[in-house]
Scaffold this motif. Structure first.
Motif, PDB file in Angstrom:
ATOM      1  N   ASP A 117       0.814  -1.212   0.000  1.00  0.00           N
ATOM      2  CA  ASP A 117       0.000   0.000   0.000  1.00  0.00           C
ATOM      3  C   ASP A 117       0.849   1.264   0.000  1.00  0.00           C
ATOM      4  O   ASP A 117       0.318   2.366  -0.100  1.00  0.00           O
ATOM      5  CB  ASP A 117      -0.934   0.012   1.222  1.00  0.00           C
ATOM      6  CG  ASP A 117      -2.009  -1.055   1.126  1.00  0.00           C
ATOM      7  OD1 ASP A 117      -2.398  -1.376  -0.020  1.00  0.00           O
ATOM      8  OD2 ASP A 117      -2.435  -1.576   2.169  1.00  0.00           O
ATOM      9  N   PRO A 160      -1.357  -3.036  -6.394  1.00  0.00           N
ATOM     10  CA  PRO A 160      -2.673  -2.585  -6.861  1.00  0.00           C
ATOM     11  C   PRO A 160      -2.646  -2.241  -8.344  1.00  0.00           C
ATOM     12  O   PRO A 160      -1.673  -1.662  -8.838  1.00  0.00           O
ATOM     13  CB  PRO A 160      -2.938  -1.338  -5.998  1.00  0.00           C
ATOM     14  CG  PRO A 160      -2.138  -1.569  -4.760  1.00  0.00           C
ATOM     15  CD  PRO A 160      -0.902  -2.279  -5.210  1.00  0.00           C
ATOM     16  N   TRP A 161      -3.714  -2.585  -9.051  1.00  0.00           N
ATOM     17  CA  TRP A 161      -3.758  -2.393 -10.499  1.00  0.00           C
ATOM     18  C   TRP A 161      -3.581  -0.940 -10.899  1.00  0.00           C
ATOM     19  O   TRP A 161      -2.985  -0.641 -11.938  1.00  0.00           O
ATOM     20  CB  TRP A 161      -5.083  -2.941 -11.049  1.00  0.00           C
ATOM     21  CG  TRP A 161      -5.025  -4.407 -11.306  1.00  0.00           C
ATOM     22  CD1 TRP A 161      -5.519  -5.410 -10.530  1.00  0.00           C
ATOM     23  CD2 TRP A 161      -4.399  -5.047 -12.427  1.00  0.00           C
ATOM     24  NE1 TRP A 161      -5.245  -6.639 -11.086  1.00  0.00           N
ATOM     25  CE2 TRP A 161      -4.565  -6.448 -12.258  1.00  0.00           C
ATOM     26  CE3 TRP A 161      -3.714  -4.594 -13.549  1.00  0.00           C
ATOM     27  CZ2 TRP A 161      -4.073  -7.381 -13.179  1.00  0.00           C
ATOM     28  CZ3 TRP A 161      -3.219  -5.520 -14.465  1.00  0.00           C
ATOM     29  CH2 TRP A 161      -3.401  -6.885 -14.278  1.00  0.00           C
ATOM     30  N   ARG A 162      -4.095  -0.010 -10.096  1.00  0.00           N
ATOM     31  CA  ARG A 162      -3.974   1.395 -10.463  1.00  0.00           C
ATOM     32  C   ARG A 162      -2.508   1.823 -10.494  1.00  0.00           C
ATOM     33  O   ARG A 162      -2.106   2.615 -11.360  1.00  0.00           O
ATOM     34  CB  ARG A 162      -4.777   2.272  -9.501  1.00  0.00           C
ATOM     35  CG  ARG A 162      -4.282   2.250  -8.065  1.00  0.00           C
ATOM     36  CD  ARG A 162      -5.179   3.051  -7.133  1.00  0.00           C
ATOM     37  NE  ARG A 162      -4.634   3.140  -5.784  1.00  0.00           N
ATOM     38  CZ  ARG A 162      -4.743   2.190  -4.880  1.00  0.00           C
ATOM     39  NH1 ARG A 162      -5.387   1.071  -5.169  1.00  0.00           N
ATOM     40  NH2 ARG A 162      -4.219   2.347  -3.672  1.00  0.00           N
TER      41      ARG A 162
END
Length: 350
Positions: A117, A160-162
């Motif tokens: 994250d 994360p894909w973003r």
């Protein structure tokens, strides 16, 4: 040592001896010395150099390799005016091979400390800088492999894909901005890709740009089920001892030998993933990255030999003739063996 890993490694090294001997018998003695060096690296990283301290100092280790990559651009050596090796007397070191392991170490260390994250701008800059230095050697295929390997590691472990798509978008913009000047200066990259397209369209000259791949395919097709043996004269095949060593192995050992090589790489892949699943945090990421490095590079090299991918110059781990490749492959397998013991709870490190 992990029994499955050492079994696969020794068997692949045996095939390597057969393939290199079939390609050029005069290289046998030097190849034996390089194999010994690779096995020594495996033992050292399996028993003497635990992954814990390497993960703690991963950034420093990778920055050291980046300094070696910069040094290569200044005083390095290589064929045809390229700069890829540092001459260390009896041994030539290719820092871009070392970067494959130290970059995985750094990513594992980063994820272990920050988690997925956390913004990955720092790792992205480091990945780009590393690939950029290799591009300047010039070694387009290795630079692309380092970038793809890094993204593969981040994607497999849950980036994360973003963020993944933002990295791809930024890389695409950079490639569009600098790609024209790079391809204009190093025309061989575009020429290899166009030769690949011509090969599949049937328009490539069999005596020129398609010669190497066609000769590799001939060696494989004429091998038969059991091959011609390492002493048989291999038809003319450029880089038969290194980039095209899979064709040499199949020519000497037959289609059965080729299938066995594929099985051994599959064994390394599944055993590496099994080790990764038994670990947590940075150690799991490290095992995943090392497994992807060995298996993906093997898949690319064999794909090139069979004509499914453009010619890259990426060596076949544990099979190709080359001290740096054998050394780094040995390091990776030694680390995987140490991580396997960690996953089984036999040994811990702080």
């Amino acid at each position: 040592m992990d029994p499955l890993l050492i079994l696969a490694q020794l068997a692949l090294l045996g095939f390597s001896l057969v393939g290199v001997t079939a390609a050029d018998p005069s290289l046998l003695t030097a190849h034996l010395l390089k194999i010994t060096l690779g096995l020594a690296a495996t033992l050292a990283f399996a028993f003497l150099i635990p992954p814990g301290p390497l993960l703690r100092h991963a950034l420093g280790l990778h920055l050291t390799v980046m300094a070696l990559l910069l040094l290569v651009l200044l005083v390095g050596q290589g064929p045809g005016g390229v700069r890829r090796w540092l001459d260390l007397g009896p041994f030539q070191l290719q820092p871009s091979e070392l970067a494959k392991v130290t970059l995985v170490l750094y990513l594992a260390s980063f994820v272990g400390r920050k988690g997925m994250d956390y913004p990955v701008l720092g790792p992205f800059i480091l990945i780009g800088a590393t690939a950029g230095l290799v591009l300047l050697e010039p070694d387009f295929s290795t630079a692309l492999f380092l970038f793809t390997l890094s993204l593969g590691v981040l994607l497999v472990i849950g980036l994360p894909w973003r963020r993944f798509l933002s990295i791809l978008f930024s890389a695409a913009l950079l490639a569009l901005a600098l790609g024209g000047s790079y391809l204009g200066r190093f025309r061989y990259v575009a020429e290899r890709f166009m030769a690949f397209l011509g090969f599949w369209q049937g328009t490539a000259d069999a005596k020129e740009e398609a010669y190497q791949v066609i000769q590799a395919q001939k060696a494989i097709l004429t091998a038969g089920p059991f091959g011609h043996g390492p002493g048989a004269g291999l038809l003319h095949l450029p880089e038969a001892h290194s980039d095209m060593v899979f064709a040499s192995v199949v020519y000497a050992t037959g289609w059965l030998g080729g299938v066995m090589v594929l099985f051994l790489y599959g064994l390394l892949f599944f055993r590496g993933l099994q080790i990764a699943l038994r670990l947590k945090g940075a150690e799991s990421v490290l095992a995943t990255g090392l497994t992807l490095y060995l298996s993906a590079q093997a898949a690319i090299n064999i794909g090139v030999t069979l004509g499914f991918l453009p010619v890259t110059g990426v060596p076949l781990p544990l099979l190709s003739y080359g001290g740096s490749s054998l050394l780094v492959s040995g390091m990776a397998l030694g680390l995987l063996s140490a991580l396997a013991r960690r996953g089984e709870g036999r040994r811990a490190w702080s």
